[in-house]
Design an enzyme around this catalytic site. Structure first.
Site, mmCIF file in Angstrom:
data_model
loop_
_atom_site.group_PDB
_atom_site.id
_atom_site.type_symbol
_atom_site.label_atom_id
_atom_site.label_comp_id
_atom_site.label_asym_id
_atom_site.label_seq_id
_atom_site.Cartn_x
_atom_site.Cartn_y
_atom_site.Cartn_z
ATOM 1 N N ASN A 100 0.612 101.749 53.414
ATOM 2 C CA ASN A 100 1.029 103.067 53.895
ATOM 3 C C ASN A 100 2.550 103.179 53.841
ATOM 4 O O ASN A 100 3.255 102.215 54.136
ATOM 5 C CB ASN A 100 0.538 103.264 55.334
ATOM 6 C CG ASN A 100 -0.977 103.256 55.436
ATOM 7 O OD1 ASN A 100 -1.655 103.804 54.581
ATOM 8 N ND2 ASN A 100 -1.507 102.623 56.470
ATOM 9 N N GLN A 121 2.542 105.589 58.018
ATOM 10 C CA GLN A 121 3.054 104.234 58.228
ATOM 11 C C GLN A 121 3.522 104.101 59.676
ATOM 12 O O GLN A 121 4.359 104.868 60.143
ATOM 13 C CB GLN A 121 4.214 103.962 57.266
ATOM 14 C CG GLN A 121 4.780 102.553 57.380
ATOM 15 C CD GLN A 121 5.913 102.310 56.376
ATOM 16 O OE1 GLN A 121 6.438 103.252 55.776
ATOM 17 N NE2 GLN A 121 6.288 101.060 56.206
ATOM 18 N N HIS A 127 4.213 96.318 54.318
ATOM 19 C CA HIS A 127 3.050 95.444 54.490
ATOM 20 C C HIS A 127 1.919 95.969 53.633
ATOM 21 O O HIS A 127 1.761 97.171 53.467
ATOM 22 C CB HIS A 127 2.611 95.355 55.950
ATOM 23 C CG HIS A 127 2.491 96.673 56.648
ATOM 24 N ND1 HIS A 127 3.589 97.401 57.061
ATOM 25 C CD2 HIS A 127 1.405 97.397 56.999
ATOM 26 C CE1 HIS A 127 3.186 98.515 57.651
ATOM 27 N NE2 HIS A 127 1.858 98.546 57.609
HETATM 28 P P1 5GP Z 1 0.592 100.877 59.204
HETATM 29 O O1 5GP Z 1 -0.038 102.027 59.922
HETATM 30 O O2 5GP Z 1 2.086 100.820 59.426
HETATM 31 O O3 5GP Z 1 0.191 100.805 57.766
HETATM 32 O O4 5GP Z 1 -0.053 99.581 59.845
HETATM 33 C C1 5GP Z 1 0.536 98.814 60.836
HETATM 34 C C2 5GP Z 1 -0.475 97.780 61.260
HETATM 35 O O5 5GP Z 1 0.179 96.831 62.065
HETATM 36 C C3 5GP Z 1 -1.632 98.348 62.089
HETATM 37 O O6 5GP Z 1 -2.861 98.068 61.431
HETATM 38 C C4 5GP Z 1 -1.506 97.642 63.436
HETATM 39 O O7 5GP Z 1 -2.750 97.307 64.005
HETATM 40 C C5 5GP Z 1 -0.697 96.409 63.075
HETATM 41 N N1 5GP Z 1 0.137 95.899 64.160
HETATM 42 C C6 5GP Z 1 0.954 96.632 64.957
HETATM 43 N N2 5GP Z 1 1.585 95.827 65.836
HETATM 44 C C7 5GP Z 1 1.158 94.572 65.561
HETATM 45 C C8 5GP Z 1 1.464 93.294 66.130
HETATM 46 O O8 5GP Z 1 2.248 93.145 67.067
HETATM 47 N N3 5GP Z 1 0.841 92.219 65.584
HETATM 48 C C9 5GP Z 1 -0.034 92.327 64.547
HETATM 49 N N4 5GP Z 1 -0.580 91.211 64.083
HETATM 50 N N5 5GP Z 1 -0.342 93.514 63.982
HETATM 51 C C10 5GP Z 1 0.254 94.618 64.497
#
Ligand code: 5GP
Length: 127
Positions: A97, A104, A110
Site C-alpha cells: 500500500n 498506507q 513494506h
Molecule cells: P499498511 O496499511 O501500512 O499497508 O499496513 C501496515 C501493517 O502494519 C498493518 O497490517 C498492521 O497490522 C501492521 N502493524 C502496525 N503496527 C504494527 C506493529 O507494531 N507490529 C507489527 N508487527 N505490525 C504492525
C-alpha cells in the site's frame, strides 16, 4: 527529495529495536516479521532497513544491492512459509500500500505476504 521520511514511524522503531517484533528472517538490508493483526492465516511483512516510504521511492532511490536483497527476501520468506505455488494448493498475494489512496498506515515501505488460505478477490471495484 520527493518523500519525507518520518523517523518515528512504528517500523523505524522496530528496526532500531525500540519495540519488539516476531521476526521471520533478516538479511543485510531487510527484515521480515509477522503482522501484529494478521489478515490471513499467514501474514508476514517484509521491510527494507533503509528509510524508504513507498515502493516507488524504494525502486527509484535504493541502491541495487538493497533492491536485490529485498526482492530475494520476499521470495525466501515465501519459501520459508511453504507457500510458493509449486504444490497445487499453495500460493500467496503480495500487497504494498502507498499513500492515502492506497490506505498506507505505516509510512515505511513494506510488502505484505498473505497466504495460508484463498485470499479472495484482488480488491473492491471503484468504477
Ligand atoms: P499498511 O496499511 O501500512 O499497508 O499496513 C501496515 C501493517 O502494519 C498493518 O497490517 C498492521 O497490522 C501492521 N502493524 C502496525 N503496527 C504494527 C506493529 O507494531 N507490529 C507489527 N508487527 N505490525 C504492525
Amino acid at each position: 527529495m520527493p518523500y519525507s521520511y518520518d523517523e518515528q514511524n512504528i517500523f523505524a522503531k522496530i528496526l532500531r529495536g525500540e519495540i519488539p517484533c516476531n521476526k521471520v528472517a533478516e538479511s543485510e538490508h531487510c527484515l521480515a516479521f509477522h503482522d501484529i493483526a494478521p489478515q490471513a492465516p499467514q501474514h508476514v511483512l517484509v521491510i527494507p532497513k533503509g528509510a524508504y516510504v513507498t515502493y516507488d521511492d524504494f525502486a527509484l532511490n535504493a541502491r541495487d544491492a538493497e533492491i536485490i536483497d529485498f526482492t530475494r527476501m520476499v521470495a525466501k520468506v515465501c519459501g520459508q512459509l511453504g507457500v510458493c505455488p509449486t504444490e497445487a494448493q499453495a500460493g500467496y498475494r503480495l500487497i504494498s500500500n502507498a499513500g492515502p489512496d492506497g490506505m498506507q498506515e505505516v509510512p515505511h515501505l513494506h510488502v505484505h505476504i498473505l497466504a495460508g488460505a484463498n485470499i479472495g478477490p484482488l480488491t473492491v471495484k471503484h468504477t
